[in-house]
Design an enzyme around this catalytic site. Structure first.
Site, PDB file in Angstrom:
ATOM      1  N   LYS A 285     -17.906  36.786  -7.748  1.00 31.93           N
ATOM      2  CA  LYS A 285     -18.094  35.624  -7.771  1.00 31.93           C
ATOM      3  C   LYS A 285     -19.474  34.472  -7.544  1.00 31.93           C
ATOM      4  CE  LYS A 285     -15.561  36.142  -3.712  1.00 31.93           C
ATOM      5  NZ  LYS A 285     -14.601  37.034  -4.859  1.00 31.93           N
TER       6      LYS A 285
ATOM      7  N   ASN B 221      -6.273  40.448  -1.613  1.00 34.47           N
ATOM      8  CA  ASN B 221      -5.954  40.549  -2.572  1.00 34.47           C
ATOM      9  C   ASN B 221      -5.925  39.745  -4.102  1.00 34.47           C
ATOM     10  OD1 ASN B 221      -8.144  42.446  -1.394  1.00 34.47           O
ATOM     11  ND2 ASN B 221      -5.772  44.232  -1.777  1.00 34.47           N
TER      12      ASN B 221
ATOM     13  N   GLU C 242     -37.886  23.996 -21.280  1.00 31.93           N
ATOM     14  CA  GLU C 242     -38.823  26.074 -21.099  1.00 31.93           C
ATOM     15  C   GLU C 242     -37.730  26.356 -19.751  1.00 31.93           C
ATOM     16  OE1 GLU C 242     -43.494  25.804 -21.454  1.00 31.93           O
ATOM     17  OE2 GLU C 242     -42.689  23.682 -21.011  1.00 31.93           O
TER      18      GLU C 242
ATOM     19  N   SER D 129     -18.265  37.178   2.920  1.00 27.51           N
ATOM     20  CA  SER D 129     -18.616  36.429   1.912  1.00 27.51           C
ATOM     21  C   SER D 129     -18.370  35.198   1.543  1.00 27.51           C
ATOM     22  CB  SER D 129     -17.689  36.916   0.136  1.00 27.51           C
ATOM     23  OG  SER D 129     -17.017  36.926   0.884  1.00 27.51           O
TER      24      SER D 129
ATOM     25  N   SER E 110     -50.100  17.840 -16.704  1.00 35.65           N
ATOM     26  CA  SER E 110     -50.581  18.984 -16.183  1.00 35.65           C
ATOM     27  C   SER E 110     -51.631  18.171 -15.245  1.00 35.65           C
ATOM     28  CB  SER E 110     -51.683  19.150 -16.909  1.00 35.65           C
ATOM     29  OG  SER E 110     -52.906  20.208 -16.347  1.00 35.65           O
TER      30      SER E 110
ATOM     31  N   LYS F 230     -52.130  16.485 -21.543  1.00 40.41           N
ATOM     32  CA  LYS F 230     -51.240  17.004 -21.749  1.00 40.41           C
ATOM     33  C   LYS F 230     -49.457  16.121 -21.666  1.00 40.41           C
ATOM     34  CE  LYS F 230     -50.338  20.821 -22.124  1.00 40.41           C
ATOM     35  NZ  LYS F 230     -50.716  22.505 -22.079  1.00 40.41           N
TER      36      LYS F 230
ATOM     37  N   THR G   1     -36.919  29.387 -42.983  1.00 45.96           N
ATOM     38  CA  THR G   1     -37.257  31.025 -42.646  1.00 45.96           C
ATOM     39  C   THR G   1     -38.436  31.912 -42.403  1.00 45.96           C
ATOM     40  OG1 THR G   1     -37.215  31.540 -45.171  1.00 45.96           O
ATOM     41  CG2 THR G   1     -35.239  30.846 -44.481  1.00 45.96           C
ATOM     42  N   HIS G   2     -37.841  32.856 -41.402  1.00 39.17           N
ATOM     43  CA  HIS G   2     -39.129  33.546 -40.512  1.00 39.17           C
ATOM     44  C   HIS G   2     -40.564  31.797 -39.926  1.00 39.17           C
ATOM     45  CE1 HIS G   2     -37.641  37.109 -42.742  1.00 39.17           C
ATOM     46  NE2 HIS G   2     -37.175  36.312 -44.443  1.00 39.17           N
TER      47      HIS G   2
ATOM     48  N   GLN H 188     -16.329  41.258  -4.227  1.00 38.42           N
ATOM     49  CA  GLN H 188     -16.945  40.503  -4.521  1.00 38.42           C
ATOM     50  C   GLN H 188     -18.223  40.160  -4.422  1.00 38.42           C
ATOM     51  OE1 GLN H 188     -15.935  40.694   0.234  1.00 38.42           O
ATOM     52  NE2 GLN H 188     -18.694  40.288   0.233  1.00 38.42           N
TER      53      GLN H 188
HETATM   54  N1  ARG Z   1     -13.589  38.333   0.117  1.00 38.65           N
HETATM   55  C1  ARG Z   1     -12.921  39.366  -0.508  1.00 38.65           C
HETATM   56  C2  ARG Z   1     -13.669  39.346  -1.578  1.00 38.65           C
HETATM   57  O1  ARG Z   1     -14.599  38.034  -2.160  1.00 38.65           O
HETATM   58  C3  ARG Z   1     -11.911  38.921  -0.643  1.00 38.65           C
HETATM   59  C4  ARG Z   1     -10.761  39.743  -0.871  1.00 38.65           C
HETATM   60  C5  ARG Z   1     -10.739  40.926   0.150  1.00 38.65           C
HETATM   61  N2  ARG Z   1     -10.325  41.722   0.224  1.00 38.65           N
HETATM   62  C6  ARG Z   1      -9.750  43.398   0.916  1.00 38.65           C
HETATM   63  N3  ARG Z   1      -9.309  44.016   1.304  1.00 38.65           N
HETATM   64  N4  ARG Z   1     -11.198  43.373   1.211  1.00 38.65           N
HETATM   65  O2  ARG Z   1     -13.438  40.339  -2.823  1.00 38.65           O
END
Ligand code: ARG
Length: 457
Positions: free
Chosen positions: A324, A109, A289, A22, A276, A282, A154-155, A321
């Site tokens: 993010k 974790n 947009e 990751s 354009s 244009k 409205t509408h 994971q």
């Molecule tokens: N890269 C992992 C994540 O983003 C970190 C936690 C990993 N934990 C594990 N037990 N493999 O969630």
């Protein structure tokens, strides 16, 4: 570094390593990861779980790593499994055995649950700041156009007269709520998960309050399983951002309409429009947009998070994971959209005449004509409504407006009419009289601007 060396005979297959890693997403958390590790190491030293001297060595090493990444002297290894593994490996390479003590009473974790919170706290603060900036621009523009008459719809049919300032302040209300939602989400995620360990806490005598305090959290999480398994805060933030995108997208849609020759209510500055490649005439409102389009990806981020979480047994699962990429994309997209939107709004040219001309067509004072029969002549509203409807039909037939229809024609439909009707249906009067709290009258717009500026502090 291979974290699990003891149990395994072989390194991970390289392509599988790419799949598992990751680092491309979580390297943006390096500062927060190091900040979290410094707090953890400090706490371990204070609680006597590791030697003070080791704790100090760890903290110094971590600070150097942060500085080296910042300056570019240290490049984050793209093959590392994640930022946590990279930083810990680098630390041990630099300071030796003391580095190996950093991960005492901690798991990736609780570490990742912490890092994401730390990043999102900062990101939310900066988004809130950006939305505040937008609100200040909205207030300035609304003040400037507090008495600019335009048709309200409205509408998408012309309905009743309003002011452009009032229309803009409607968006101010939405963005104010967006700030509130982000603040709310931050409040709920303001708990430190360190100490949850992998899932079951730890037997070490941690001082969880100290770690939380060092990191600026107001509380520690109450349950170790929830501490590592909770990603509500990601979904809440993505949801708050999704609503902000809905508001930006609706606003964009209106700007697109207003820029068209069909409306021509505003003209955007050249710096915020494109042309354009083939059509020389244009001038396209592409920023708006794109914002309208990008709202879709943010809703996708929210859906990613909800779907990713819905079937997960407690506690941590690797599925998480994926959190993010989704939540950071939502954050980045809102920031990206607001960046050109704010100056675009600040520099737009408002074509008051065109708004006024549009307001003069479409019988948007018909309700006021009926209200005149009620207020000045004592008719029941339903009768007044019907009479005015007949007058509108007559005007359409003759190509006239309520303003240009002669009094004798009024009288033919209802002999209660007198000259006073022309005053009653005057658009400026219609707008000025709509001064009920929350109404579009210029004085209300100015009051709303004042109120919101005061709220923004
Ligand atoms: N890269 C992992 C994540 O983003 C970190 C936690 C990993 N934990 C594990 N037990 N493999 O969630």
């Amino acid at each position: 570094m291979e974290l699990w060396k003891g149990r395994f005979q072989k390194a991970l297959d390289p392509k599988t390593n790419d799949f598992n890693s990751s680092i491309s997403v979580d390297s943006r958390m390096y500062k927060e990861d190091i900040e979290g590790s410094i707090a953890h190491a400090t706490m371990l030293g204070e609680a006597g779980i590791i030697e003070k001297s080791e704790s100090e060595k760890i903290c110094a090493g971590l600070k150097e790593i942060a500085a080296d990444i910042e300056s570019g002297a240290l490049l984050i290894d793209p093959n590392a499994e994640d930022i946590h593994t990279f930083v810990e490996g680098e630390l041990t390479a630099r300071i030796g055995d003391a580095g190996k003590r950093l991960h005492t009473a901690r798991s990736r974790n609780d570490q990742v649950a912490l890092d994401v919170r730390l990043v999102l706290k900062k990101e939310c603060a900066s988004l809130i700041e950006q939305i505040r900036e937008l609100l200040f621009v909205l207030c300035d523009q609304a003040e400037e156009y507090a008495d600019t008459v335009m048709p309200g719809y409205t509408h998408l049919q012309r309905a009743q007269p309003i002011t452009f300032g009032h229309h803009l302040m409607a968006y101010a209300e939405m963005f104010l709520r967006d700030i509130g939602r982000l603040e709310d989400a931050v409040k709920r995620m303001d708990v430190c998960p360190l100490g949850s360990g992998a899932l079951a806490g730890t037997t070490y005598p941690l001082d969880r309050e100290l770690s939380a305090k060092l990191l600026g959290f107001s509380a520690v999480s109450r349950n170790s399983l929830d501490g590592v398994a909770d990603r509500d805060f990601c979904a809440e933030i993505a949801s708050a951002i999704s609503l902000a995108m809905v508001h930006l997208s609706r606003f964009s849609e209106e700007i697109i309409l207003w820029c068209s020759w069909e409306f021509k209510f505003i003209e955007l500055d050249d710096a915020f429009s494109t042309g354009s490649s083939i059509m020389p005439q244009k001038k396209n409102p592409v920023i708006t947009e794109l914002i309208r389009g990008k709202s879709g990806r943010v809703f996708g981020d929210l859906m990613t998070l909800l779907t990713m979480m819905k079937g997960l047994p407690l506690a941590y699962n690797k599925d998480m994971q994926e959190d993010k990429e989704a939540v950071f994309d939502a954050v980045d997209t809102l920031r990206l959209c607001l960046t050109p939107f704010i100056p675009m709004l600040k520099t737009m040219r408002v074509l008051k005449e065109n708004m006024r001309n549009a307001a003069a067509r479409g019988f948007i004072n018909a309700t006021d004509c009926a209200d005149y029969l009620v207020a000045a002549k004592g008719l029941p509203f339903r009768d007044a409504y019907k009479i005015t409807g007949q007058l509108v039909a007559l005007c359409i037939d003759r190509g006239l407006t309520l303003e240009t229809l002669p009094l004798d024609e009024y009288k033919k439909v209802c002999d209660a009419f007198d000259e006073g009707v022309y005053t009653a249906i005057n658009l400026e009067k219609c707008v000025n009289d709509r001064k009920v709290k929350g109404g579009p009258a210029p004085e209300n717009v100015r009051a709303a601007v004042k109120e919101i500026r005061a709220l923004l502090g």
